[in-house]
Motif scaffolding. Structure first.
Motif, PDB file in Angstrom:
ATOM      1  N   VAL A 195       0.840  -1.207   0.000  1.00  0.00           N
ATOM      2  CA  VAL A 195       0.000   0.000   0.000  1.00  0.00           C
ATOM      3  C   VAL A 195       0.869   1.249   0.000  1.00  0.00           C
ATOM      4  O   VAL A 195       0.648   2.203  -0.762  1.00  0.00           O
ATOM      5  CB  VAL A 195      -0.962  -0.003   1.203  1.00  0.00           C
ATOM      6  CG1 VAL A 195      -1.748   1.309   1.249  1.00  0.00           C
ATOM      7  CG2 VAL A 195      -1.905  -1.191   1.144  1.00  0.00           C
ATOM      8  N   ALA A 196       1.876   1.243   0.883  1.00  0.00           N
ATOM      9  CA  ALA A 196       2.780   2.388   0.937  1.00  0.00           C
ATOM     10  C   ALA A 196       3.549   2.543  -0.376  1.00  0.00           C
ATOM     11  O   ALA A 196       3.803   3.664  -0.835  1.00  0.00           O
ATOM     12  CB  ALA A 196       3.748   2.226   2.104  1.00  0.00           C
ATOM     13  N   LEU A 197       3.926   1.411  -0.987  1.00  0.00           N
ATOM     14  CA  LEU A 197       4.629   1.465  -2.261  1.00  0.00           C
ATOM     15  C   LEU A 197       3.731   2.083  -3.334  1.00  0.00           C
ATOM     16  O   LEU A 197       4.193   2.904  -4.141  1.00  0.00           O
ATOM     17  CB  LEU A 197       5.059   0.055  -2.664  1.00  0.00           C
ATOM     18  CG  LEU A 197       5.771  -0.080  -4.008  1.00  0.00           C
ATOM     19  CD1 LEU A 197       7.062   0.727  -4.010  1.00  0.00           C
ATOM     20  CD2 LEU A 197       6.061  -1.554  -4.309  1.00  0.00           C
ATOM     21  N   ARG A 198       2.446   1.705  -3.344  1.00  0.00           N
ATOM     22  CA  ARG A 198       1.514   2.254  -4.337  1.00  0.00           C
ATOM     23  C   ARG A 198       1.356   3.766  -4.132  1.00  0.00           C
ATOM     24  O   ARG A 198       1.361   4.538  -5.100  1.00  0.00           O
ATOM     25  CB  ARG A 198       0.167   1.558  -4.216  1.00  0.00           C
ATOM     26  CG  ARG A 198      -0.930   2.088  -5.130  1.00  0.00           C
ATOM     27  CD  ARG A 198      -0.620   1.806  -6.586  1.00  0.00           C
ATOM     28  NE  ARG A 198      -1.625   2.345  -7.487  1.00  0.00           N
ATOM     29  CZ  ARG A 198      -2.492   1.610  -8.167  1.00  0.00           C
ATOM     30  NH1 ARG A 198      -2.478   0.286  -8.064  1.00  0.00           N
ATOM     31  NH2 ARG A 198      -3.352   2.168  -8.988  1.00  0.00           N
ATOM     32  N   CYS A 199       1.278   4.203  -2.908  1.00  0.00           N
ATOM     33  CA  CYS A 199       1.150   5.640  -2.629  1.00  0.00           C
ATOM     34  C   CYS A 199       2.382   6.406  -3.106  1.00  0.00           C
ATOM     35  O   CYS A 199       2.273   7.485  -3.700  1.00  0.00           O
ATOM     36  CB  CYS A 199       0.943   5.869  -1.137  1.00  0.00           C
ATOM     37  SG  CYS A 199      -0.640   5.283  -0.508  1.00  0.00           S
ATOM     38  N   ALA A 200       3.570   5.838  -2.856  1.00  0.00           N
ATOM     39  CA  ALA A 200       4.799   6.496  -3.290  1.00  0.00           C
ATOM     40  C   ALA A 200       4.866   6.566  -4.808  1.00  0.00           C
ATOM     41  O   ALA A 200       5.274   7.583  -5.391  1.00  0.00           O
ATOM     42  CB  ALA A 200       6.012   5.757  -2.735  1.00  0.00           C
ATOM     43  N   ALA A 201       4.446   5.492  -5.488  1.00  0.00           N
ATOM     44  CA  ALA A 201       4.484   5.467  -6.951  1.00  0.00           C
ATOM     45  C   ALA A 201       3.530   6.489  -7.552  1.00  0.00           C
ATOM     46  O   ALA A 201       3.830   7.125  -8.574  1.00  0.00           O
ATOM     47  CB  ALA A 201       4.155   4.067  -7.450  1.00  0.00           C
ATOM     48  N   GLU A 202       2.347   6.673  -6.913  1.00  0.00           N
ATOM     49  CA  GLU A 202       1.372   7.616  -7.443  1.00  0.00           C
ATOM     50  C   GLU A 202       1.792   9.065  -7.226  1.00  0.00           C
ATOM     51  O   GLU A 202       1.179   9.972  -7.801  1.00  0.00           O
ATOM     52  CB  GLU A 202       0.005   7.354  -6.822  1.00  0.00           C
ATOM     53  CG  GLU A 202      -0.623   6.054  -7.323  1.00  0.00           C
ATOM     54  CD  GLU A 202      -2.027   5.829  -6.771  1.00  0.00           C
ATOM     55  OE1 GLU A 202      -2.438   6.599  -5.876  1.00  0.00           O
ATOM     56  OE2 GLU A 202      -2.702   4.892  -7.250  1.00  0.00           O
ATOM     57  N   GLU A 203       2.801   9.296  -6.389  1.00  0.00           N
ATOM     58  CA  GLU A 203       3.351  10.651  -6.264  1.00  0.00           C
ATOM     59  C   GLU A 203       4.169  11.027  -7.507  1.00  0.00           C
ATOM     60  O   GLU A 203       4.416  12.209  -7.753  1.00  0.00           O
ATOM     61  CB  GLU A 203       4.252  10.751  -5.028  1.00  0.00           C
ATOM     62  CG  GLU A 203       3.512  10.606  -3.713  1.00  0.00           C
ATOM     63  CD  GLU A 203       4.453  10.573  -2.517  1.00  0.00           C
ATOM     64  OE1 GLU A 203       3.954  10.591  -1.372  1.00  0.00           O
ATOM     65  OE2 GLU A 203       5.688  10.526  -2.727  1.00  0.00           O
ATOM     66  N   ILE A 204       4.555  10.017  -8.297  1.00  0.00           N
ATOM     67  CA  ILE A 204       5.408  10.256  -9.460  1.00  0.00           C
ATOM     68  C   ILE A 204       4.678   9.990 -10.767  1.00  0.00           C
ATOM     69  O   ILE A 204       4.785  10.761 -11.726  1.00  0.00           O
ATOM     70  CB  ILE A 204       6.668   9.357  -9.379  1.00  0.00           C
ATOM     71  CG1 ILE A 204       7.405   9.576  -8.059  1.00  0.00           C
ATOM     72  CG2 ILE A 204       7.589   9.599 -10.577  1.00  0.00           C
ATOM     73  CD1 ILE A 204       8.496   8.560  -7.786  1.00  0.00           C
ATOM     74  N   PHE A 205       3.897   8.894 -10.819  1.00  0.00           N
ATOM     75  CA  PHE A 205       3.261   8.452 -12.064  1.00  0.00           C
ATOM     76  C   PHE A 205       1.736   8.542 -11.938  1.00  0.00           C
ATOM     77  O   PHE A 205       1.193   8.639 -10.827  1.00  0.00           O
ATOM     78  CB  PHE A 205       3.658   7.009 -12.379  1.00  0.00           C
ATOM     79  CG  PHE A 205       5.142   6.766 -12.379  1.00  0.00           C
ATOM     80  CD1 PHE A 205       5.962   7.347 -13.336  1.00  0.00           C
ATOM     81  CD2 PHE A 205       5.713   5.963 -11.400  1.00  0.00           C
ATOM     82  CE1 PHE A 205       7.331   7.120 -13.331  1.00  0.00           C
ATOM     83  CE2 PHE A 205       7.080   5.724 -11.394  1.00  0.00           C
ATOM     84  CZ  PHE A 205       7.892   6.307 -12.355  1.00  0.00           C
ATOM     85  N   ASP A 206       1.051   8.474 -13.075  1.00  0.00           N
ATOM     86  CA  ASP A 206      -0.402   8.410 -13.018  1.00  0.00           C
ATOM     87  C   ASP A 206      -0.816   7.051 -12.448  1.00  0.00           C
ATOM     88  O   ASP A 206       0.004   6.126 -12.336  1.00  0.00           O
ATOM     89  CB  ASP A 206      -1.017   8.651 -14.395  1.00  0.00           C
ATOM     90  CG  ASP A 206      -0.613   7.606 -15.429  1.00  0.00           C
ATOM     91  OD1 ASP A 206      -0.698   6.393 -15.145  1.00  0.00           O
ATOM     92  OD2 ASP A 206      -0.188   8.004 -16.534  1.00  0.00           O
ATOM     93  N   ALA A 207      -2.098   6.908 -12.093  1.00  0.00           N
ATOM     94  CA  ALA A 207      -2.562   5.725 -11.365  1.00  0.00           C
ATOM     95  C   ALA A 207      -2.308   4.436 -12.135  1.00  0.00           C
ATOM     96  O   ALA A 207      -1.879   3.423 -11.559  1.00  0.00           O
ATOM     97  CB  ALA A 207      -4.050   5.866 -11.036  1.00  0.00           C
ATOM     98  N   ASP A 208      -2.540   4.456 -13.459  1.00  0.00           N
ATOM     99  CA  ASP A 208      -2.361   3.227 -14.245  1.00  0.00           C
ATOM    100  C   ASP A 208      -0.889   2.811 -14.286  1.00  0.00           C
ATOM    101  O   ASP A 208      -0.559   1.647 -14.040  1.00  0.00           O
ATOM    102  CB  ASP A 208      -2.888   3.455 -15.662  1.00  0.00           C
ATOM    103  CG  ASP A 208      -2.665   2.230 -16.544  1.00  0.00           C
ATOM    104  OD1 ASP A 208      -3.236   1.163 -16.229  1.00  0.00           O
ATOM    105  OD2 ASP A 208      -1.890   2.338 -17.512  1.00  0.00           O
ATOM    106  N   LEU A 209      -0.022   3.740 -14.620  1.00  0.00           N
ATOM    107  CA  LEU A 209       1.397   3.407 -14.697  1.00  0.00           C
ATOM    108  C   LEU A 209       1.941   3.056 -13.308  1.00  0.00           C
ATOM    109  O   LEU A 209       2.746   2.126 -13.168  1.00  0.00           O
ATOM    110  CB  LEU A 209       2.180   4.581 -15.295  1.00  0.00           C
ATOM    111  CG  LEU A 209       3.693   4.378 -15.440  1.00  0.00           C
ATOM    112  CD1 LEU A 209       4.005   3.131 -16.251  1.00  0.00           C
ATOM    113  CD2 LEU A 209       4.345   5.609 -16.077  1.00  0.00           C
ATOM    114  N   ALA A 210       1.471   3.751 -12.275  1.00  0.00           N
ATOM    115  CA  ALA A 210       1.917   3.443 -10.913  1.00  0.00           C
ATOM    116  C   ALA A 210       1.562   2.013 -10.543  1.00  0.00           C
ATOM    117  O   ALA A 210       2.373   1.294  -9.937  1.00  0.00           O
ATOM    118  CB  ALA A 210       1.286   4.423  -9.921  1.00  0.00           C
ATOM    119  N   GLY A 211       0.360   1.564 -10.927  1.00  0.00           N
ATOM    120  CA  GLY A 211      -0.045   0.198 -10.629  1.00  0.00           C
ATOM    121  C   GLY A 211       0.854  -0.817 -11.307  1.00  0.00           C
ATOM    122  O   GLY A 211       1.243  -1.831 -10.711  1.00  0.00           O
TER     123      GLY A 211
END
Length: 506
Positions: A195-211
């Motif tokens: 969950v924390a990893l997904r939150c960190a990724a969405e700070e950089i990429f859009d939701a689809d790419l972050a996923g």
């Protein structure tokens, strides 16, 4: 300001080595000042950084930059700028000397997360503030490190951006780099909260790419597809230093410069910057002493010690076993042939069987040619070392020309020939005067006893050994800093004192 409590992170083992005192003081000073900072690469690489085998990558908030730079200097580090074309305003390097171990430490300070191939870091990951806020202290006097999720995300992005087919460093070390990444991911895997990893990724990429990035990190971080690699790079395109054709041209130019620099460093040794310049500008460091005092050993040691971090050239001013210039090489080869037929040398020679007879006409003519070749060799090398120092090199010399004392190492030779014409003497003297007017920045006198010289140089005249040891004491090199070291001490002690003397003038 970081306020998070010290806590275990990244699977830290209890037997992780403690940092050397210089780094420990730096970490403590950063914490005491309340700076936002951390070591942003895997803690598994800390032992290599502590031992001087690699640099320590530090991320510091740009707003704390001025205070951080002052702390680095106060702790004993010295600024060491990168060479032309390899510097970046968001990064800077500092070198420190750990006196206890004799190790040279390299703190690579980043105020922005600049990523990309080793020769051209073109992109930025704009997550510095969030990463620093979530950083945490390792136990003991170790540094702050990234939160596991941030470390994994950064590691994945680096993996997508850092390999380039134009980068010879990446190509040559591909397997080694991949193995480091695998070990880093393996250490992080059990610590990551998805969950924390997904939150960190969405700070950089859009939701689809972050996923998709999160799934790749969890499933197979080393097996990301070429398509995902391109999407990650595209998402950071606004953060590039340059793009398109310009980026390709810059990358190609740096690759060519690197290849020439590597070839030059190994074979040509011309004074062309190939890496990092000396802090504060270039220096000339000369090792002097009687024959057998360890000059060559000390010069080689300093070159190996400084060479991985600073551009260093070594120059040999003698006529013995060291490398001559192209001017002297043919004369040196011819002298070796002629020496086989000369059984007794005239007065003034230092080695072999020496008579009290003055030089004869044939010997005088041959010796005058030799003296001119030696003088021209020294002039060529003096020009080379001054240019190298001006360009930021550390120049380490084995011997140095001097005109203070006759019949001592590296002085004029024509004094031995009473019948040498005045114009020839003036020509020779002018070259040695040139060295007098451009003294080294540091002269290290290696002092030994006559018994040591006799043991190492059995062909040297015993009376001349005593005379030259006394001459060494009188040699001044006006304008240079002089450091005298007892070379009869154990090699470890001599090495430590020589390194300290060199570090003090850097």
């Amino acid at each position: 300001m970081n306020v998070s409590m010290a806590m275990p992170a990244h699977g830290v083992e209890s037997d992780r080595p403690a940092p050397p005192p210089l780094y420990a003081r730096l970490f403590e000073a950063f914490e005491h000042a309340g700076l936002a900072w951390c070591s942003w690469k895997s803690p598994t690489r800390l032992p290599d950084a502590y031992a001087g085998r690699s640099d320590l990558d530090l991320l510091i908030a740009r707003g704390d930059r001025q205070q951080a730079l002052q702390i680095l200097v106060d702790c004993g580090f010295k600024l060491a700028p990168d060479g032309p074309g390899r510097d970046d305003p968001a990064m800077t390097s500092f070198l420190g000397f750990d006196q206890a171990s004799g190790v040279l430490l390299h703190a690579h300070v980043h105020f922005r997360l600049i990523l990309g191939p080793s020769l051209f870091k073109n992109a930025r990951l704009p997550s510095e503030t969030a990463f620093l806020e979530r950083s945490r202290l390792l136990p003991g006097r170790n540094p702050r490190v990234l939160a596991p999720e941030d470390a994994a995300l950064l590691l994945f992005v680096r993996g997508q951006l850092e390999f380039s087919r134009l980068d010879p460093v990446q190509i040559a070390r591909r397997e080694q780099i991949d193995e480091k990444f695998r070990k880093d991911f393996a250490e992080l895997a059990p610590l990551i909260d998805s969950v924390a990893l997904r939150c960190a990724a969405e700070e950089i990429f859009d939701a689809d790419l972050a996923g998709r990035v999160v799934r790749a990190i969890i499933d197979d971080p080393m097996g990301a597809s070429a398509g995902l690699r391109r999407e990650v790079a595209g998402a950071l395109s606004l953060q590039r230093r340059c793009g398109g054709v310009e980026a390709a041209l810059v990358g190609a130019a740096r690759t060519l410069a690197f290849l020439f620099g590597a070839f030059n460093r190994r074979h040509l040794q011309t004074p062309r910057i190939w890496g990092r310049r000396a802090p504060g500008g270039g220096l000339v460091i000369a090792f002097v002493g009687v024959d057998g005092s360890g000059k060559s050993t000390a010069a080689t040691m300093i070159r190996k010690w400084l060479g991985p971090e600073i551009d260093v050239v070594r120059v040999y001013f003698g006529t013995g076993d060291g490398a001559p210039s192209l001017v002297l090489a043919p004369f040196k080869a011819l002298a070796g042939v002629i020496a086989r037929f000369i059984k007794t040398k005239p007065k003034g020679a230092s080695h072999g069987k020496i008579s009290d007879r003055p030089p004869g006409p044939v010997y005088s003519a041959l010796f005058a040619v030799w003296a001119m070749a030696v003088a021209l060799d020294k002039r060529h090398k003096l020009i080379t070392i001054q240019r190298a120092a001006r360009r930021g090199f550390i120049v380490v010399t084995d011997r140095y020309p001097q005109n203070e004392i006759e019949n001592f190492n590296d002085g004029p030779l024509l004094y031995r020939l009473p019948l040498a014409p005045d114009w020839l003497r003036r020509f020779e003297q002018a070259i040695y005067m040139r060295a007098h007017r451009a003294p080294p920045d540091l002269v290290v006198k290696l002092q030994v006893g006559p018994e040591t010289v006799q043991r190492r140089e059995p062909d040297m005249n015993p009376a001349l050994i005593v005379e030259r040891l006394a001459s060494l004491e009188r040699l001044q090199f006006p304008g240079a800093k002089i450091v005298c070291i007892d070379a009869r001490a154990p090699l470890e002690d001599v090495t430590r004192k020589v390194k300290q003397a060199v570090w003090d003038v850097l």
